[in-house]
Scaffold this motif. Structure first.
Motif, PDB file in Angstrom:
ATOM      1  N   GLN A  20      52.361  34.561  34.578  1.00 44.12           N
ATOM      2  CA  GLN A  20      52.147  34.407  33.139  1.00 44.12           C
ATOM      3  C   GLN A  20      50.682  34.625  32.743  1.00 44.12           C
ATOM      4  OE1 GLN A  20      54.467  33.848  30.395  1.00 44.12           O
ATOM      5  NE2 GLN A  20      55.518  34.910  32.062  1.00 44.12           N
ATOM      6  N   THR A  21      50.088  35.667  33.313  1.00 45.71           N
ATOM      7  CA  THR A  21      48.705  36.012  32.989  1.00 45.71           C
ATOM      8  C   THR A  21      48.480  37.482  33.317  1.00 45.71           C
ATOM      9  OG1 THR A  21      46.390  35.382  33.291  1.00 45.71           O
ATOM     10  CG2 THR A  21      47.761  35.425  35.268  1.00 45.71           C
ATOM     11  N   TYR A  22      47.402  38.018  32.801  1.00 48.50           N
ATOM     12  CA  TYR A  22      47.004  39.360  33.209  1.00 48.50           C
ATOM     13  C   TYR A  22      46.487  39.309  34.631  1.00 48.50           C
ATOM     14  CZ  TYR A  22      47.822  41.278  28.648  1.00 48.50           C
ATOM     15  OH  TYR A  22      48.438  41.700  27.500  1.00 48.50           O
ATOM     16  N   ALA A  23      46.648  40.403  35.339  1.00 52.59           N
ATOM     17  CA  ALA A  23      46.287  40.433  36.749  1.00 52.59           C
ATOM     18  C   ALA A  23      45.824  41.825  37.147  1.00 52.59           C
ATOM     19  CB  ALA A  23      47.492  40.027  37.603  1.00 52.59           C
ATOM     20  N   ILE A  24      45.127  41.877  38.255  1.00 51.68           N
ATOM     21  CA  ILE A  24      44.752  43.127  38.913  1.00 51.68           C
ATOM     22  C   ILE A  24      45.404  43.098  40.279  1.00 51.68           C
ATOM     23  CG2 ILE A  24      42.867  44.509  39.872  1.00 51.68           C
ATOM     24  CD1 ILE A  24      41.034  43.295  37.722  1.00 51.68           C
ATOM     25  N   ARG A  25      46.113  44.173  40.615  1.00 53.75           N
ATOM     26  CA  ARG A  25      46.794  44.261  41.910  1.00 53.75           C
ATOM     27  C   ARG A  25      45.866  44.947  42.911  1.00 53.75           C
ATOM     28  NH1 ARG A  25      52.014  44.073  41.699  1.00 53.75           N
ATOM     29  NH2 ARG A  25      52.063  45.265  39.781  1.00 53.75           N
ATOM     30  N   LEU A  26      45.695  44.317  44.073  1.00 49.13           N
ATOM     31  CA  LEU A  26      44.892  44.898  45.148  1.00 49.13           C
ATOM     32  C   LEU A  26      45.801  45.496  46.205  1.00 49.13           C
ATOM     33  CD1 LEU A  26      42.959  42.556  43.933  1.00 49.13           C
ATOM     34  CD2 LEU A  26      41.714  42.901  46.044  1.00 49.13           C
ATOM     35  N   LEU A  27      45.440  46.678  46.662  1.00 47.34           N
ATOM     36  CA  LEU A  27      46.124  47.362  47.748  1.00 47.34           C
ATOM     37  C   LEU A  27      45.246  47.277  48.993  1.00 47.34           C
ATOM     38  CD1 LEU A  27      47.331  50.495  45.747  1.00 47.34           C
ATOM     39  CD2 LEU A  27      48.650  48.445  46.354  1.00 47.34           C
ATOM     40  N   PRO A  28      45.765  47.668  50.150  1.00 44.03           N
ATOM     41  CA  PRO A  28      44.915  47.660  51.348  1.00 44.03           C
ATOM     42  C   PRO A  28      43.636  48.453  51.125  1.00 44.03           C
ATOM     43  CG  PRO A  28      47.188  48.006  51.957  1.00 44.03           C
ATOM     44  CD  PRO A  28      47.143  48.064  50.456  1.00 44.03           C
ATOM     45  N   ALA A  29      42.526  47.918  51.612  1.00 44.17           N
ATOM     46  CA  ALA A  29      41.177  48.502  51.508  1.00 44.17           C
ATOM     47  C   ALA A  29      40.584  48.365  50.114  1.00 44.17           C
ATOM     48  CB  ALA A  29      41.155  49.961  51.973  1.00 44.17           C
ATOM     49  N   ASP A  30      41.127  47.469  49.290  1.00 45.15           N
ATOM     50  CA  ASP A  30      40.568  47.185  47.965  1.00 45.15           C
ATOM     51  C   ASP A  30      39.775  45.886  48.007  1.00 45.15           C
ATOM     52  OD1 ASP A  30      41.722  49.373  46.696  1.00 45.15           O
ATOM     53  OD2 ASP A  30      43.367  48.213  45.808  1.00 45.15           O
ATOM     54  N   TYR A  31      38.865  45.758  47.065  1.00 47.49           N
ATOM     55  CA  TYR A  31      38.224  44.473  46.790  1.00 47.49           C
ATOM     56  C   TYR A  31      37.847  44.448  45.320  1.00 47.49           C
ATOM     57  CZ  TYR A  31      33.553  46.569  46.642  1.00 47.49           C
ATOM     58  OH  TYR A  31      32.453  47.316  46.299  1.00 47.49           O
ATOM     59  N   VAL A  32      37.870  43.261  44.728  1.00 49.23           N
ATOM     60  CA  VAL A  32      37.536  43.086  43.318  1.00 49.23           C
ATOM     61  C   VAL A  32      36.754  41.793  43.180  1.00 49.23           C
ATOM     62  CG1 VAL A  32      38.440  42.634  40.999  1.00 49.23           C
ATOM     63  CG2 VAL A  32      39.581  44.305  42.456  1.00 49.23           C
ATOM     64  N   ALA A  33      35.652  41.851  42.436  1.00 47.77           N
ATOM     65  CA  ALA A  33      34.905  40.650  42.042  1.00 47.77           C
ATOM     66  C   ALA A  33      34.882  40.632  40.515  1.00 47.77           C
ATOM     67  CB  ALA A  33      33.485  40.691  42.593  1.00 47.77           C
ATOM     68  N   THR A  34      35.079  39.452  39.930  1.00 46.62           N
ATOM     69  CA  THR A  34      35.165  39.378  38.475  1.00 46.62           C
ATOM     70  C   THR A  34      34.872  37.969  37.976  1.00 46.62           C
ATOM     71  OG1 THR A  34      36.577  39.858  36.562  1.00 46.62           O
ATOM     72  CG2 THR A  34      37.647  38.912  38.488  1.00 46.62           C
ATOM     73  N   ASP A  35      34.543  37.894  36.695  1.00 50.74           N
ATOM     74  CA  ASP A  35      34.422  36.604  36.020  1.00 50.74           C
ATOM     75  C   ASP A  35      35.419  36.529  34.873  1.00 50.74           C
ATOM     76  OD1 ASP A  35      33.311  38.407  34.270  1.00 50.74           O
ATOM     77  OD2 ASP A  35      31.433  37.318  33.996  1.00 50.74           O
TER      78      ASP A  35
END
Length: 198
Positions: A20-35
């Protein structure tokens, strides 16, 4: 909480109905940093996701690495744990996190691939991430590593809240098929760097 009708907070996001929220999907070899107030979501088999966050500035991130170490000739690739951890930590520091306040939650490392009985990939990935975090003095606040289950992980980087769903253990599901294909491509990839054959 964001409403489904509201505009997505950033490009590359989707609305995750289970969370029940917005999301970012990570696949293998991904990384995400966020605030941003959203979730980072990934599916893990033998891969590991390290979720790092700094509660003092409400910033966090996740990586999804396939193998503990190695050199594919590209220091910007998060395929290997050593690179994935450094890339994520450096991105968090750029966003105002302090290394001394970083906390970790780690997931995955399931031995979902049959035929790997001696030091399987999942076990090596799990051992690597715990050893790395110990060496960097980053406390592990939660972990769900090992076993034979694939997992779906939802991580909220502003708060460190994490939801984990263990998926039924089966050796022929889509995650296992995808991992076999990824590891097969890695095995066929040409070696980089100087190699002397004799």
């Amino acid at each position: 909480m964001l409403q489904a009708e509201a505009a997505a907070p950033t490009s590359g996001t989707y609305f995750d109905s289970a969370l029940q929220t917005y999301a970012i999907r990570l696949l293998p070899a991904d990384y995400v940093a966020t605030d941003l107030p959203l979730a980072l979501v990934t599916l893990l088999g033998s891969c590991v996701a390290a979720c790092l966050y700094d509660p003092g500035v409400a910033v966090g991130g996740m990586n999804h690495f396939m193998l503990p170490g190695g050199d594919d000739g590209d220091a910007t690739s998060a395929r290997y744990g050593a690179n994935a951890m450094e890339l994520l930590i450096n991105d968090l520091l750029k966003r105002g996190a302090r290394r001394s306040r970083l906390q970790a939650k780690v997931f995955g490392g399931g031995n979902v691939l049959s035929g790997f009985h001696s030091d399987p990939i999942g076990t090596r990935n799990a051992r690597f991430v715990l050893d790395y975090l110990h060496a960097e003095n980053i406390p592990v606040r939660a972990q769900d590593l090992g076993d034979i289950h694939a997992r779906k992980v939802g991580f909220f980087p502003q708060t460190g809240r994490t939801l984990v769903k263990r998926l039924p253990s089966t050796r022929d599901d889509a995650i296992v098929v995808a991992e076999r294909q990824l590891y097969g491509r890695l095995a066929r990839a040409p070696a980089t760097g100087s190699v002397e054959l004799f």
